[in-house]
Scaffold this active site. Structure first.
Site, short mmCIF file in Angstrom:
data_model
loop_
_atom_site.label_atom_id
_atom_site.label_comp_id
_atom_site.label_asym_id
_atom_site.label_seq_id
_atom_site.Cartn_x
_atom_site.Cartn_y
_atom_site.Cartn_z
N SER A 121 107.30 -2.77 107.22
CA SER A 121 107.45 -4.29 106.25
C SER A 121 107.45 -4.66 105.38
O SER A 121 108.77 -4.15 104.61
CB SER A 121 105.45 -4.47 106.93
OG SER A 121 105.11 -6.06 106.91
N ASP A 182 106.57 -9.36 117.69
CA ASP A 182 106.70 -8.96 115.86
C ASP A 182 106.38 -10.82 115.75
O ASP A 182 107.38 -11.09 115.16
CB ASP A 182 107.38 -8.66 114.94
CG ASP A 182 106.77 -8.80 113.63
OD1 ASP A 182 105.89 -9.12 112.94
OD2 ASP A 182 107.98 -7.15 113.38
N HIS A 211 104.14 -5.82 115.12
CA HIS A 211 104.30 -5.32 114.31
C HIS A 211 104.42 -4.09 113.69
O HIS A 211 103.36 -4.18 113.60
CB HIS A 211 104.27 -6.39 112.66
CG HIS A 211 104.26 -6.92 111.23
ND1 HIS A 211 105.90 -6.54 110.57
CD2 HIS A 211 103.85 -5.98 110.67
CE1 HIS A 211 105.71 -6.99 109.75
NE2 HIS A 211 104.87 -5.87 109.13
#
Length: 240
Positions: A121, A182, A211
């Site tokens: 991320s 996600d 995610h």
């Protein structure tokens, strides 16, 4: 630290691991347990805390961002802070990346050299930004990484950060993962990162989860295969 050799004469690689927003090094280490186990014969992951503390309440909501690490209750960090509020991945005005880059440069000098970088991320975005800083000679005390593994990465909305990333072309092999479910970093945003990496050197893979670093055997095996190939290349290069 001297890399540990294996019976086949290859050496274990060292990989810098950068956590996501509202995580820390220990949390990220815990959440990569299955992946670390799969990679244990090929590389060691070195986890690092970002420098910006993010205060959260008991429900996990962000209530304050600051640049220091004072106090005893720090647990959550970020590689930059959204200056106008909201999630940093969406912010068009980010603060604090220069401080993070300085910390990363110190880590490279103190704990390196590193063969590769792995990020999740915001940590994946930070990993790409670090590669770009090395490529543009903004960071000079470390050779370019030999490979990158990025989960749920994205190009920052902040135009200065985006330009520093997209203005260079990175030739290192890279493996990119994006979750079909996600909702935080959609596939298109992860694909934007490919603009900084050569098409021939990049591999983009969709996984069916959200995610996260997916807890799927096929993902672990793919990453293991990728790292093993880089390990073989590094070993051959060192012998020549």
């Amino acid at each position: 630290m001297v890399p540990v050799g294996t019976a086949s004469g290859t050496r274990k690689l060292r990989v810098l691991a950068l956590h996501g927003y509202l995580q820390n090094a220990e949390v990220f280490r815990s959440r990569t347990g299955a992946l670390r186990k799969a990679l244990k014969k090929h590389c060691d992951l070195v986890f690092l805390d970002a420098p910006h503390e993010i205060k959260v309440d008991l429900q996990g909501n962000e209530i304050k961002s600051c640049g220091g690490k004072e106090g005893e209750d720090q647990s959550y960090y970020g590689w930059w802070i959204a200056s106008e509020g909201g999630p940093p991945r969406e912010s068009k005005s980010a603060e604090g990346w220069e401080r993070s880059l300085g910390l990363l440069e110190e880590a490279l000098e103190r704990d390196g050299p590193f063969d590769g970088v792995l990020g999740f991320s915001m940590g994946a975005a930070a990993s790409a930004l670090l590669c770009a800083a090395i490529e543009s000679k903004k960071v000079q005390n470390h050779e370019q990484f030999k490979f990158a593994i990025l989960f749920g990465g994205f190009v920052p909305r902040d135009p200065v950060l985006a330009d520093s990333l997209l203005s260079v072309k990175l030739g290192l092999p890279s493996l990119h993962y994006s979750g079909q479910n996600d909702q935080l970093v959609v596939e298109q945003r992860s694909r934007e990162l490919l603009q900084s990496f050569g098409e021939e050197e990049s591999t983009f893979v969709l996984h069916p989860q959200g995610h996260c670093i997916p807890s799927l055997r096929e993902v672990r095996e793919k990453v293991k295969e990728f790292v093993a190939a880089q390990q073989s290349i590094c070993t051959t290069s060192n012998k020549s």
